[in-house]
Write a protein that holds these residues in place. Structure first.
Motif, PDB file in Angstrom:
ATOM      1  N   THR A 125       0.979  -1.168  -0.032  1.00  6.58           N
ATOM      2  CA  THR A 125       0.108   0.006  -0.169  1.00  6.58           C
ATOM      3  C   THR A 125       0.747   1.260   0.074  1.00  6.58           C
ATOM      4  OG1 THR A 125      -1.588  -1.242   1.276  1.00  6.58           O
ATOM      5  CG2 THR A 125      -2.016   1.089   1.216  1.00  6.58           C
ATOM      6  N   LYS A 126       0.471   2.327  -1.052  1.00  7.23           N
ATOM      7  CA  LYS A 126       1.613   3.569  -1.067  1.00  7.23           C
ATOM      8  C   LYS A 126       0.785   4.506  -0.343  1.00  7.23           C
ATOM      9  CE  LYS A 126       2.681   2.312  -6.041  1.00  7.23           C
ATOM     10  NZ  LYS A 126       2.589   2.974  -7.331  1.00  7.23           N
ATOM     11  N   GLU A 127      -0.450   4.496  -0.030  1.00  4.88           N
ATOM     12  CA  GLU A 127      -1.128   5.556   0.724  1.00  4.88           C
ATOM     13  C   GLU A 127      -0.719   5.321   2.331  1.00  4.88           C
ATOM     14  OE1 GLU A 127      -5.335   7.600   1.244  1.00  4.88           O
ATOM     15  OE2 GLU A 127      -4.955   6.438  -0.268  1.00  4.88           O
ATOM     16  N   SER A 128      -0.659   6.475   3.238  1.00  3.29           N
ATOM     17  CA  SER A 128      -0.501   6.132   4.601  1.00  3.29           C
ATOM     18  C   SER A 128      -1.371   5.468   5.057  1.00  3.29           C
ATOM     19  CB  SER A 128      -0.094   7.733   5.114  1.00  3.29           C
ATOM     20  OG  SER A 128      -1.091   8.193   4.925  1.00  3.29           O
ATOM     21  N   ASN A 157       6.574   4.445   5.491  1.00  2.00           N
ATOM     22  CA  ASN A 157       5.881   5.971   5.167  1.00  2.00           C
ATOM     23  C   ASN A 157       6.012   6.634   6.598  1.00  2.00           C
ATOM     24  OD1 ASN A 157       4.106   8.139   4.782  1.00  2.00           O
ATOM     25  ND2 ASN A 157       3.339   7.027   3.086  1.00  2.00           N
ATOM     26  N   ASP A 180      -2.697  -3.666  -3.120  1.00  7.15           N
ATOM     27  CA  ASP A 180      -3.061  -2.369  -2.255  1.00  7.15           C
ATOM     28  C   ASP A 180      -4.329  -2.514  -1.768  1.00  7.15           C
ATOM     29  OD1 ASP A 180      -3.304   0.146  -1.542  1.00  7.15           O
ATOM     30  OD2 ASP A 180      -2.210   0.932  -3.367  1.00  7.15           O
ATOM     31  N   SER A 233      -5.960  -0.143  -0.427  1.00  5.36           N
ATOM     32  CA  SER A 233      -6.599   1.021  -0.650  1.00  5.36           C
ATOM     33  C   SER A 233      -7.780   0.685  -1.707  1.00  5.36           C
ATOM     34  CB  SER A 233      -5.747   2.344  -1.312  1.00  5.36           C
ATOM     35  OG  SER A 233      -5.501   1.582  -2.780  1.00  5.36           O
ATOM     36  N   GLU A 262     -11.466   2.386  -0.806  1.00  2.08           N
ATOM     37  CA  GLU A 262     -12.180   3.323  -1.625  1.00  2.08           C
ATOM     38  C   GLU A 262     -13.272   2.959  -2.333  1.00  2.08           C
ATOM     39  OE1 GLU A 262      -9.271   3.330  -4.713  1.00  2.08           O
ATOM     40  OE2 GLU A 262      -7.790   4.694  -3.736  1.00  2.08           O
TER      41      GLU A 262
END
Length: 279
Positions: A27-30, A66, A125, A127, A131
């Motif tokens: 996962t890229k998002e925090s 992150n 991911d 997210s 989402e």
């Protein structure tokens, strides 16, 4: 920021670390990880809370991926005992910590949050789950692999939940669930109560709670109980991701070997398993 919630004790903390590492990798998002825990050692000496040291260690690890990631430890012993002190389902095949998820409406948590069982691992991911638009729904959950055949077609598994806490508070869903769990004995207490009482439930694709073989589009793999046919009988199995030899030999799953290697290096520093078993 993606909020994620786990409910457990110190003994199984290494499972949370494995699950969280799989999320951090993909996962890229925090993310913010909320650890809901309790001291129920009077009920069972093994039921000791996740320690501040364990939470701090996971927070340091998360920030290496992150800098905006964080881990929040919430002791909900008081709330749990207030709601479930006379509960008829404190001693079932599941620990009382499973009931903690239906306290989310009375805790200081974001209005939209992902709940994960400890025995889950992320394959891509997360997210993608967060989402999902659940406006107008109390929660979203995927069908239970066995329950959809044996209970009813829309019976869902509560190991992965996308919660709309504003809607849950307005409908009183978790209040009703707690009342049902307190007064009616059930094999799968809060899971069944959620299924039978939720009026606005979104059914997610199974890729968000894959309870069998990992597929190309799987987002979350759930290492939950299953059944397999052996000759004239069905055999129940329940292999968790931290039981590596069984995961390899019995389930033929090797997808998380890189996560296991990372965990081993971190465990040398933080002693997750040792601390959990001796806490």
């Amino acid at each position: 920021m993606i909020p994620i919630c786990y409910c457990s004790n110190s003994k199984i903390f290494h499972g949370i670390v494995l699950s969280a590492l799989s999320i951090l990798k993909n996962t890229k998002e925090s993310i913010t990880v909320y650890l809901l825990t309790m001291d129920l050692s009077e009920l069972n000496e093994k039921f000791k809370p996740i320690s501040a040291a364990q939470a701090e260690a996971l927070d340091k690890i998360a920030k290496e991926y992150n800098s905006e990631n964080k881990v929040v430890l919430l002791d909900v012993t008081k709330e749990f005992l207030s709601e479930f002190s006379k509960c008829k389902n404190l001693k079932t095949g599941y620990t009382p910590y499973a009931l903690t998820r239906v306290l989310c409406d009375i805790l200081d948590l974001p209005s939209k949050i992902i709940y994960l069982d400890v025995d889950t691992m992320c394959c891509s991911d997360i997210s993608q789950l967060f989402e999902v638009d659940i406006n107008g729904f109390e929660l979203a959950m995927a069908k239970d692999f066995m329950g959809k055949f044996w209970v009813r077609r829309d019976y869902c598994n509560s190991g992965v939940l996308l919660l709309n806490l504003d809607e849950i508070k307005e409908s009183g869903l978790f209040v009703k669930v707690r009342e049902r769990v307190n007064t009616k004995r059930m094999i799968m207490p809060d899971q069944s109560a959620i299924n039978f009482l939720a009026n606005k439930k979104m059914i997610l694709p199974c890729k968000f709670n894959e309870q069998r073989a990992i597929k190309p589009d799987t987002v979350i793999k759930h290492f939950c109980q299953g059944m397999k046919w052996y000759g004239p009988f069905f055999k129940v199995y329940n292999y968790k991701q931290w039981e590596r030899e069984k995961v390899h030999k019995k389930l033929k799953i090797f997808d998380f070997d890189d996560i296991f290697e990372i965990f081993d290096e971190l465990d040398k520093k933080y002693n997750f398993i040792l601390v959990g078993n001796n806490a």
